[in-house]
Design a protein around this motif. Structure first.
Motif, PDB file in Angstrom:
ATOM      1  N   GLY A 223       0.784  -1.227   0.000  1.00  0.00           N
ATOM      2  CA  GLY A 223       0.000   0.000   0.000  1.00  0.00           C
ATOM      3  C   GLY A 223       0.813   1.272   0.000  1.00  0.00           C
ATOM      4  N   PHE A 224       2.025   1.232  -0.523  1.00  0.00           N
ATOM      5  CA  PHE A 224       2.858   2.433  -0.527  1.00  0.00           C
ATOM      6  C   PHE A 224       2.217   3.578  -1.309  1.00  0.00           C
ATOM      7  CE2 PHE A 224       6.697  -0.591  -0.117  1.00  0.00           C
ATOM      8  CZ  PHE A 224       6.584  -0.602   1.260  1.00  0.00           C
ATOM      9  N   HIS A 225       1.396   3.227  -2.303  1.00  0.00           N
ATOM     10  CA  HIS A 225       0.740   4.266  -3.096  1.00  0.00           C
ATOM     11  C   HIS A 225      -0.240   5.092  -2.269  1.00  0.00           C
ATOM     12  CE1 HIS A 225      -1.798   0.668  -3.200  1.00  0.00           C
ATOM     13  NE2 HIS A 225      -2.836   1.473  -3.382  1.00  0.00           N
ATOM     14  N   GLN A 226      -0.593   4.618  -1.098  1.00  0.00           N
ATOM     15  CA  GLN A 226      -1.509   5.354  -0.242  1.00  0.00           C
ATOM     16  C   GLN A 226      -0.803   6.446   0.565  1.00  0.00           C
ATOM     17  OE1 GLN A 226      -3.260   2.292   2.178  1.00  0.00           O
ATOM     18  NE2 GLN A 226      -4.206   1.246   0.431  1.00  0.00           N
ATOM     19  N   VAL A 227       0.520   6.349   0.695  1.00  0.00           N
ATOM     20  CA  VAL A 227       1.241   7.291   1.543  1.00  0.00           C
ATOM     21  C   VAL A 227       2.385   8.001   0.817  1.00  0.00           C
ATOM     22  CG1 VAL A 227       0.639   6.245   3.753  1.00  0.00           C
ATOM     23  CG2 VAL A 227       2.597   5.353   2.464  1.00  0.00           C
ATOM     24  N   ALA A 228       2.602   7.682  -0.447  1.00  0.00           N
ATOM     25  CA  ALA A 228       3.618   8.372  -1.244  1.00  0.00           C
ATOM     26  C   ALA A 228       3.086   8.532  -2.661  1.00  0.00           C
ATOM     27  CB  ALA A 228       4.939   7.594  -1.248  1.00  0.00           C
ATOM     28  N   ASP A 229       3.248   9.702  -3.244  1.00  0.00           N
ATOM     29  CA  ASP A 229       2.628  10.004  -4.535  1.00  0.00           C
ATOM     30  C   ASP A 229       3.472   9.631  -5.742  1.00  0.00           C
ATOM     31  OD1 ASP A 229       0.345  11.067  -3.370  1.00  0.00           O
ATOM     32  OD2 ASP A 229       1.188  13.085  -3.258  1.00  0.00           O
ATOM     33  N   TYR A 230       4.789   9.601  -5.570  1.00  0.00           N
ATOM     34  CA  TYR A 230       5.675   9.508  -6.731  1.00  0.00           C
ATOM     35  C   TYR A 230       6.435   8.181  -6.746  1.00  0.00           C
ATOM     36  CZ  TYR A 230       4.598  14.458  -6.762  1.00  0.00           C
ATOM     37  OH  TYR A 230       3.924  15.664  -6.767  1.00  0.00           O
ATOM     38  N   TYR A 231       6.360   7.522  -7.900  1.00  0.00           N
ATOM     39  CA  TYR A 231       6.977   6.204  -8.078  1.00  0.00           C
ATOM     40  C   TYR A 231       8.019   6.337  -9.185  1.00  0.00           C
ATOM     41  CZ  TYR A 231       6.732   1.022  -7.928  1.00  0.00           C
ATOM     42  OH  TYR A 231       6.986  -0.314  -7.751  1.00  0.00           O
ATOM     43  N   TYR A 232       9.297   6.144  -8.817  1.00  0.00           N
ATOM     44  CA  TYR A 232      10.391   6.440  -9.747  1.00  0.00           C
ATOM     45  C   TYR A 232      11.011   5.194 -10.360  1.00  0.00           C
ATOM     46  CZ  TYR A 232      10.638  11.470  -9.160  1.00  0.00           C
ATOM     47  OH  TYR A 232      10.357  12.824  -9.207  1.00  0.00           O
ATOM     48  N   TRP A 233      11.481   5.383 -11.586  1.00  0.00           N
ATOM     49  CA  TRP A 233      12.218   4.362 -12.315  1.00  0.00           C
ATOM     50  C   TRP A 233      13.332   5.049 -13.092  1.00  0.00           C
ATOM     51  CZ3 TRP A 233      12.175   3.707 -17.830  1.00  0.00           C
ATOM     52  CH2 TRP A 233      11.389   4.630 -18.518  1.00  0.00           C
ATOM     53  N   PRO A 234      14.364   4.342 -13.539  1.00  0.00           N
ATOM     54  CA  PRO A 234      14.640   2.930 -13.258  1.00  0.00           C
ATOM     55  C   PRO A 234      15.342   2.762 -11.915  1.00  0.00           C
ATOM     56  CG  PRO A 234      16.367   3.822 -14.651  1.00  0.00           C
ATOM     57  CD  PRO A 234      15.372   4.942 -14.423  1.00  0.00           C
ATOM     58  N   VAL A 295      -1.240   6.651  -9.669  1.00  0.00           N
ATOM     59  CA  VAL A 295       0.147   6.814  -9.228  1.00  0.00           C
ATOM     60  C   VAL A 295       0.914   7.652 -10.252  1.00  0.00           C
ATOM     61  CG1 VAL A 295       2.329   5.553  -8.951  1.00  0.00           C
ATOM     62  CG2 VAL A 295       0.257   4.763  -7.794  1.00  0.00           C
ATOM     63  N   LYS A 296       1.721   8.555  -9.759  1.00  0.00           N
ATOM     64  CA  LYS A 296       2.520   9.427 -10.623  1.00  0.00           C
ATOM     65  C   LYS A 296       3.855   8.746 -10.913  1.00  0.00           C
ATOM     66  CE  LYS A 296       0.424  13.615  -8.699  1.00  0.00           C
ATOM     67  NZ  LYS A 296      -0.499  12.936  -7.760  1.00  0.00           N
ATOM     68  N   LEU A 297       3.954   8.133 -12.069  1.00  0.00           N
ATOM     69  CA  LEU A 297       5.166   7.441 -12.479  1.00  0.00           C
ATOM     70  C   LEU A 297       6.158   8.463 -13.024  1.00  0.00           C
ATOM     71  CD1 LEU A 297       6.157   4.463 -12.660  1.00  0.00           C
ATOM     72  CD2 LEU A 297       5.405   4.473 -15.046  1.00  0.00           C
ATOM     73  N   ARG A 298       7.362   8.443 -12.475  1.00  0.00           N
ATOM     74  CA  ARG A 298       8.376   9.421 -12.871  1.00  0.00           C
ATOM     75  C   ARG A 298       9.684   8.691 -13.217  1.00  0.00           C
ATOM     76  NH1 ARG A 298       4.438  12.147 -12.827  1.00  0.00           N
ATOM     77  NH2 ARG A 298       4.084  14.144 -11.759  1.00  0.00           N
ATOM     78  N   ARG A 299      10.406   9.235 -14.198  1.00  0.00           N
ATOM     79  CA  ARG A 299      11.716   8.709 -14.547  1.00  0.00           C
ATOM     80  C   ARG A 299      12.787   9.650 -14.013  1.00  0.00           C
ATOM     81  NH1 ARG A 299      13.911   6.842 -20.578  1.00  0.00           N
ATOM     82  NH2 ARG A 299      15.672   5.585 -19.783  1.00  0.00           N
ATOM     83  N   PHE A 300      13.806   9.074 -13.364  1.00  0.00           N
ATOM     84  CA  PHE A 300      14.917   9.902 -12.911  1.00  0.00           C
ATOM     85  C   PHE A 300      15.535  10.629 -14.105  1.00  0.00           C
ATOM     86  CE2 PHE A 300      15.342   6.689  -9.334  1.00  0.00           C
ATOM     87  CZ  PHE A 300      14.950   7.554  -8.323  1.00  0.00           C
ATOM     88  N   SER A 301      15.923  11.859 -13.909  1.00  0.00           N
ATOM     89  CA  SER A 301      16.501  12.666 -14.980  1.00  0.00           C
ATOM     90  C   SER A 301      17.834  12.068 -15.439  1.00  0.00           C
ATOM     91  CB  SER A 301      16.730  14.093 -14.484  1.00  0.00           C
ATOM     92  OG  SER A 301      17.796  14.123 -13.541  1.00  0.00           O
ATOM     93  N   PRO A 302      18.269  12.417 -16.658  1.00  0.00           N
ATOM     94  CA  PRO A 302      19.582  11.945 -17.131  1.00  0.00           C
ATOM     95  C   PRO A 302      20.714  12.317 -16.176  1.00  0.00           C
ATOM     96  CG  PRO A 302      18.325  12.834 -18.961  1.00  0.00           C
ATOM     97  CD  PRO A 302      17.540  13.147 -17.714  1.00  0.00           C
ATOM     98  N   GLU A 303      20.648  13.516 -15.589  1.00  0.00           N
ATOM     99  CA  GLU A 303      21.671  13.949 -14.640  1.00  0.00           C
ATOM    100  C   GLU A 303      21.713  13.025 -13.424  1.00  0.00           C
ATOM    101  OE1 GLU A 303      22.703  17.858 -11.854  1.00  0.00           O
ATOM    102  OE2 GLU A 303      20.629  17.317 -12.317  1.00  0.00           O
ATOM    103  N   ILE A 304      20.548  12.714 -12.900  1.00  0.00           N
ATOM    104  CA  ILE A 304      20.484  11.845 -11.727  1.00  0.00           C
ATOM    105  C   ILE A 304      20.948  10.440 -12.076  1.00  0.00           C
ATOM    106  CG2 ILE A 304      18.888  10.699 -10.129  1.00  0.00           C
ATOM    107  CD1 ILE A 304      17.292  13.332 -10.041  1.00  0.00           C
TER     108      ILE A 304
END
Length: 361
Positions: A223-234, A295-304
């Motif tokens: 249930g992490f999606h209930q307490v955190a909005d952003y899900y990052y990859w890769p 869920v807000k799926l986000r990709r880490f930036s090229p810099e990161i």
């Protein structure tokens, strides 16, 4: 080896040992206890431990029976290794990087940042000398280990705020064990190790700001999606982590050759089956998280991503050269990865890119 750490750990479980039932070996049946680092019946890892116990019983024709205990049922999750090493229980199911305090070499038998994917790890362990090195290491703690599961590539993690720049990691309190946690510390984040059943509450009450766990299937179950909005990859930290079964070596040495062969085959079968299960269930669960839970799926930036890669290689090299034995493991791992990486590039990677219509060199 960090002998003081081992002896201290053994002392912690000594009192527990007196309260645990002794193994029953009657009429040729060996009845063993498996302590795990997972919540009870948890999808993937917890269920895999139960399924492995069933496989072993079936393949030994009932000669080896294993009762599975979830984390905290007999001992806390992170005491599983010491409990089996001391003989207070006979088998554990967990992740070897949890024991890195005993030797940094244990990390390589689960996963290391920017390291092997599951197929490459299997190649090293089964054919490149990895299992022999693991046996040598674990025997010093009276353990006989096997790979018994693999989650495949893991996600980058759940965050309560967006991570747009490297500055956003400074002061971030994140649950990330193993060498991935060391990478976070080099970014000035505060990395901690928590057992799986402690993560949700810590994220909910703000004790931590972010967490990695596994992937969409297990993460949605918690249930992490209930307490955190952003899900990052890769994910960078766990590209193909093996989960381990460790037998008390004294008990293992008491098995007949046919029982040992059956257990080894059962572990290999479960390792393969679980990887396929995670790949299927993660694909389904990711769609559910996006479509049904927004869920807000986000990709880490090229810099990161570039910085995580550079720091990962730095951390792994530091760990790999920390002592003579770990260096042997690191050199073997590195040589096998160099071999596999080129084949992965012109086989799997090239095919996937071609299938997606990506222009090739």
């Amino acid at each position: 080896m960090k002998r003081r750490s081992f002896l201290a750990g053994a002392g912690v479980v000594a009192a527990t040992a007196a309260t645990l039932p002794k193994p029953a070996i009657a009429s040729g049946v060996k009845r063993l206890k498996m302590v795990t680092t997972w919540p009870k019946n948890f999808p993937g890892m917890g269920v895999s431990a139960e399924r492995l116990a069933t496989r072993i019983k079936t393949m030994t024709e009932g000669q080896v029976e294993i009762r599975v205990y979830a984390a905290d049922e007999l001992v806390p999750a992170l005491q599983a290794f010491d409990t089996v090493s001391s003989g207070a229980a006979e088998v554990y199911h967990g992740a070897e990087y949890y024991w890195q305090g005993k030797s940094p070499a244990f990390n390589f038998f689960t996963t290391v940042p920017n390291g092997m994917i599951a197929t490459e790890l299997n190649a090293w362990m089964y054919h490149g000398g990895g299992q022999q090195l693991w046996d040598e290491l674990s025997a010093q703690f009276n353990i006989k280990p096997f790979m018994a599961s693999n989650t495949g590539v893991q996600m980058g993690g759940w965050f309560r705020k967006e991570i747009n720049t490297l500055e956003d990691f400074k002061g971030l309190r994140i649950r990330m064990p193993g060498l991935g946690g060391e990478v976070m510390r080099k970014l000035d984040a505060a990395a901690v190790t928590l057992a799986g059943n402690q993560i949700y509450q810590a994220l909910q009450n703000g004790t931590i700001d972010a967490t990695e766990w596994v992937g969409p299937w297990n993460d949605m179950t918690f249930g992490f999606h209930q307490v955190a909005d952003y899900y990052y990859w890769p994910g960078f930290h766990e590209p193909g982590p093996a989960l381990a079964v460790g037998f008390n070596k004294t008990v293992w040495d008491g098995f007949t050759p046919s029982q040992q062969a059956a257990v080894e085959a059962a572990c290999a079968a479960e390792n393969d089956y679980t990887l396929a299960e995670f790949n299927y269930q993660n694909a389904k669960s990711l769609q559910t998280l996006i479509k049904d839970h927004n869920v807000k799926l986000r990709r880490f930036s090229p810099e990161i991503r570039a910085r995580l890669t550079a720091l990962s290689d730095e951390v792994v090299e530091e760990a790999g050269n920390s002592d003579a034995f770990t260096k042997r493991v690191y050199e073997s791992y590195k040589a096998s990865l160099a071999l596999s990486r080129e084949w992965t590039r012109i086989a799997d990677q090239a095919f996937v890119e071609a299938r997606q219509g990506i222009a090739l060199d």
